[in-house]
Design an enzyme around this catalytic site. Structure first.
Site, mmCIF file in Angstrom:
data_model
loop_
_atom_site.group_PDB
_atom_site.id
_atom_site.type_symbol
_atom_site.label_atom_id
_atom_site.label_comp_id
_atom_site.label_asym_id
_atom_site.label_seq_id
_atom_site.Cartn_x
_atom_site.Cartn_y
_atom_site.Cartn_z
ATOM 1 N N HIS A 1 0.831 -1.197 0.000
ATOM 2 C CA HIS A 1 0.000 0.000 0.000
ATOM 3 C C HIS A 1 0.865 1.247 0.000
ATOM 4 O O HIS A 1 2.064 1.189 0.271
ATOM 5 C CB HIS A 1 -0.913 0.027 1.232
ATOM 6 C CG HIS A 1 -0.188 0.291 2.528
ATOM 7 N ND1 HIS A 1 0.616 -0.659 3.147
ATOM 8 C CD2 HIS A 1 -0.120 1.392 3.318
ATOM 9 C CE1 HIS A 1 1.120 -0.148 4.259
ATOM 10 N NE2 HIS A 1 0.698 1.095 4.390
ATOM 11 N N GLU B 1 25.262 13.816 10.103
ATOM 12 C CA GLU B 1 24.251 14.069 9.076
ATOM 13 C C GLU B 1 23.152 14.993 9.590
ATOM 14 O O GLU B 1 22.674 15.869 8.864
ATOM 15 C CB GLU B 1 23.647 12.746 8.599
ATOM 16 C CG GLU B 1 24.592 11.884 7.768
ATOM 17 C CD GLU B 1 25.615 11.099 8.567
ATOM 18 O OE1 GLU B 1 25.586 11.181 9.812
ATOM 19 O OE2 GLU B 1 26.447 10.399 7.961
HETATM 20 O O1 LIG Z 1 31.442 7.097 12.712
HETATM 21 P P1 LIG Z 1 30.602 5.922 13.146
HETATM 22 O O2 LIG Z 1 30.212 5.985 14.598
HETATM 23 O O3 LIG Z 1 31.219 4.602 12.789
HETATM 24 O O4 LIG Z 1 29.268 6.037 12.293
HETATM 25 C C1 LIG Z 1 28.085 6.650 12.687
HETATM 26 O O5 LIG Z 1 28.174 8.073 12.694
HETATM 27 C C2 LIG Z 1 28.462 8.673 11.428
HETATM 28 C C3 LIG Z 1 28.419 10.173 11.600
HETATM 29 O O6 LIG Z 1 27.153 10.625 12.025
HETATM 30 C C4 LIG Z 1 27.485 8.222 10.343
HETATM 31 O O7 LIG Z 1 27.932 8.681 9.090
HETATM 32 C C5 LIG Z 1 27.364 6.702 10.305
HETATM 33 O O8 LIG Z 1 26.342 6.329 9.400
HETATM 34 C C6 LIG Z 1 27.016 6.197 11.696
HETATM 35 O O9 LIG Z 1 26.901 4.791 11.701
#
Ligand SMILES: O=P(O)(O)O[C@H]1O[C@H](CO)[C@@H](O)[C@H](O)[C@H]1O
Ligand SMILES: O=P(O)(O)O[C@H]1O[C@H](CO)[C@@H](O)[C@H](O)[C@H]1O
Lengths: 351, 351
Positions: B166, B320
């Protein structure tokens, strides 16, 4: 027609820091949830695991051995998204295919030598050490880079792959999207109103009280009027402060204290180590250190994903990704719940 | 210094539809993943479950009984985020506390009477029925509302709480953030370049080929140059089309066909029912139906969360959320992988 009630009637609210709107539909909380449930956070984390690359004395993937640190510990991320050197990509041949070089540094900062502790359970003096290390990193990396992003992903739900208490610091040769938007919005507000936006906002919220979560002499924490995540908060100084490096000794102390109080409430909400992503936004650094940045006000965002319980999160998906963020309880309801929670950590009561 | 290589050297790329940048750090794929793993999608879904409110003949929460439908079926969402009537919130007393009334309609649309089927496994004629129903809904709701958002959350990872195939349709009295940004960006491009941005883009990508996933006479699907999600795609018509309602009979047919091919490749990537959120963006409706909207080009976005396998997703978290989106493989790498996948569905081969 009935009288407008925030908690009953859908409406949109303006986010002046991002120049966007959020859809608030508090009546949606009534709908039952039959979708994905999350795994609650791991409870039995060993205090020391020699195989955990964040622990004192452990060997990291590049062969380096961590010192037997007993306070904070900073090292270069072994899988950095940003590296100091990168060749130039050359000039784009079309406006729809624009590329630029990105350079920078990614660091990891451990908060404490123990893996089984989190910020709200640390001593205020230990949290102060974390704040001082943040300040040092802004000094050091901010000399060269226009943006130094300090952020903490807490809990596996937030993509954190190591339970050891830590944050990350990514510095870049460019001003990323979010701070560049915050810069524009704060600049416009300052021009128009002659007062830094978030200083004005903190004044307002100190009077209005309905979105206040915790406050002390130097700081306030509110669920912002425009919050998108269910229990999102905004941590603000009461006086005009551009950057973390501008904090006084007293403000460091009171920041450590208010962080402990906020994070204790977060943990008490569903009686788990509350997952979130948090980060600091202060005036840009590098070449901007010499510019007039008085439109800026230092602040920290906390973005926690949980909505209904320790295992039921808010999904920011279809409508949110394609159209606009939507929330299922009002910021005032969220603030009231957080405000009414104990400031004694549930794990301490159990002992 | 070495010669610039997209797959080796971090860089930022510009997203002209959102006026933002994405950080591309393909070398990050080398890092091992020790964080959260997802539950793969449920495999044994009953074809008919009388207790599932989306099934033919089932009773919904409001007591209504679904017809024994044998094609598509549309009904009003029982927990709508937008309702047709809502009192006015009154005038804001401060620029930092701006609120507006929101009205609208939320509908749910079942694609098929069976719960154990998905779009890529449906007949082209059945997918065409879905497209025709989408067109009808844009006609009907677009008469009154400036924005009609059609979106599909697929898979529990994307907050979908019901396995029955859906989508949803949320119409609102306001232009939400994302389409309003897309409107501004496309308008500026058209003014400057005299050609609709996404028409120009489709022309370019048809020649460059490196980001092409599937194409036919009327449509192309690419991993856009500025994709943020690992296997994100953009579905575009080759000719200038403002809205779904402007499609010719032949274009409906070829759209059904290219959707089936794309979604089959998606499922074949990790041999699971590939989760995603997707949605349509066309020129605004309502009062805008009579305005010059030639800067717009119809398109659909697919945002799938998976990165490495059926159980390892990309987390858009700390950096992000606070700074800028970051991706771990290049759009060209993602496109190549998708392009090389079979167009025969793995579930059909197994039979
Ligand atoms: O750097 P890490 O802890 O391995 O990764 C984590 O933080 C990052 C920064 O926000 C992101 O890009 C990754 O997707 C997330 O898994
Ligand atoms: O409407 P549903 O399927 O119950 O809910 C799902 O999609 C909505 C629209 O994207 C989101 O707001 C919800 O968080 C998500 O769980």
């Amino acid at each position: 027609t009935p009288v407008f009630d925030h908690a009953e009637h859908q409406h949109i609210r303006y986010n002046p820091l991002r120049d966007t709107w959020v859809l608030v539909s508090a009546h949606r909380m009534k709908r039952p949830w039959k979708g994905q449930v999350e795994k609650p956070p791991e409870e039995n984390i060993p205090r020391h695991d020699p195989l955990n690359p964040l622990c004192p004395g452990a060997t990291r993937v590049n062969g380096e051995v961590n010192p037997e640190y007993d306070n904070t510990f900073v090292f270069d991320n072994d899988f950095p998204a940003l590296q100091p050197d990168s060749p130039e990509p050359g000039v784009s041949d079309h406006p729809l295919f624009q590329v630029r070089a990105a350079t920078g540094v990614c660091k990891v900062m451990c908060f404490h030598p123990w893996s089984d502790i989190t910020l709200p359970l640390m001593q205020i003096s230990e949290i102060k050490n974390v704040i001082e290390k943040w300040m040092e990193l802004i000094w050091e990396l901010g000399e060269k880079y226009p943006w130094v992003q300090i952020f903490e992903n807490k809990g596996s739900m937030m993509g954190c792959s190591n339970p050891h208490p830590h944050c990350q610091v990514w510095a870049s040769n460019f001003l990323p999207n979010e701070p560049s938007l915050a810069d524009r919005c704060q600049r416009d507000y300052y021009k128009k109103n002659g007062i830094p936006m978030l200083l004005d906002y903190a004044n307002q919220e100190s009077q209005r009280k309905v979105r206040m979560v915790v406050e002390n002499e130097d700081w306030i924490v509110v669920v912002p009027y425009w919050a998108t995540w269910p229990f999102q908060t905004l941590l603000l100084p009461r006086r005009h402060v551009l950057r973390l490096i501008d904090l006084t000794g007293k403000e460091k102390e009171s920041l450590a204290s208010i962080m402990k109080r906020l994070l204790t409430k977060y943990d008490n909400l569903f009686e788990i180590a509350f997952p979130y992503s948090m980060g600091w936004h202060g005036a840009p650094t590098g070449i901007h250190l010499k510019e007039d940045m008085n439109h800026w006000q230092l602040h920290a965002h906390y973005y926690p994903p949980l909505l209904r319980s320790a295992t039921i999160r808010k999904f920011m998906v279809g409508y949110e990704m394609l159209a606009q963020e939507q929330r299922d309880l009002t910021p005032e309801q969220a603030a009231e719940r957080l405000r009414n929670l104990s400031e004694e950590h549930y794990a301490m009561k159990r002992q």
